[in-house]
Design an enzyme around this catalytic site. Sequence first.
Site, PDB file in Angstrom:
ATOM      1  N   ASP A  91       1.032  -0.933   0.227  1.00 22.34           N
ATOM      2  CA  ASP A  91       0.092  -0.283   0.473  1.00 22.34           C
ATOM      3  C   ASP A  91       0.667   1.406  -0.130  1.00 22.34           C
ATOM      4  O   ASP A  91       1.587   1.210   0.086  1.00 22.34           O
ATOM      5  CB  ASP A  91      -0.690  -0.164   1.242  1.00 22.34           C
ATOM      6  CG  ASP A  91      -2.069  -1.705   1.377  1.00 22.34           C
ATOM      7  OD1 ASP A  91      -2.064  -1.228  -0.096  1.00 22.34           O
ATOM      8  OD2 ASP A  91      -2.323  -0.905   1.972  1.00 22.34           O
ATOM      9  N   ASP A 103      -7.022  -1.477  -4.925  1.00 20.80           N
ATOM     10  CA  ASP A 103      -8.505  -0.960  -4.228  1.00 20.80           C
ATOM     11  C   ASP A 103      -8.873   0.122  -4.690  1.00 20.80           C
ATOM     12  O   ASP A 103      -9.832  -0.064  -3.769  1.00 20.80           O
ATOM     13  CB  ASP A 103      -7.631  -0.672  -2.430  1.00 20.80           C
ATOM     14  CG  ASP A 103      -6.508  -1.700  -1.915  1.00 20.80           C
ATOM     15  OD1 ASP A 103      -7.007  -2.402  -1.776  1.00 20.80           O
ATOM     16  OD2 ASP A 103      -5.959  -0.963  -0.783  1.00 20.80           O
TER      17      ASP A 103
END
Length: 225
Positions: free
Chosen positions: A130, A146
Amino acid sequence: MSQQDQRAKVSVRAIAALAFAAVVVVVTDQVVKAIVVANLPYGQVVPVLGRALQFLYVRNPGAAFSFAVNMTWVFSVVSAAVVVAIIVFARRIRSMWWAIVLGMLLGGALGNLLDRLFREPGFGRGHVVDFISTPWMMPAIYNIADSFICVSMVVFVLLVVLGVNLDGTRTVSEKQRKASQQAHDASATEAAVADGVPDSGTAADGAGATRASRPADDSLGHDAT
């Protein structure tokens, strides 16, 4: 071309669109993650647009947006189930909108699943990369996969609300059905009324013919010779 052949052709186009969308999302996600791992310092904030957009490279063992960090195996199984479900339902898709939406969802699920399968610390337990931080919007850190998952879910809800089915047809609401039925009944009534009234031109022609067939009276009341 028969209707069955047309439906088959549309199905092939829809599956191709789904596959294309999924490949674009997966490739984009994995390439960007590789660039992040190779160039960004781990755990350090890199301002891009002030607090509106920051890069913060972290490894997430949990779900999207860094939730449930101790359930990596569970989310690996869930992601795999989502991928299998989309592939199974792909043959029923006739709508290009649904094809693109499910393609984005499939690509997002595959992007994070690949991290969980092949990144450290091991198969099925890998940590997802991330790096996108938007503190003004949410405290969580996320990635390209995402983002596509969230966008696909928003469009998913819109398609359901608008009544767009997987086969491309539209679901008619009860209100629309009643309005259509009323319009149909009104048209039928007007047609029935029109059929029951004789044509004015025909009636006038008939009356004129009757008058012409009678002998004309002279001014004294005797038949004209």
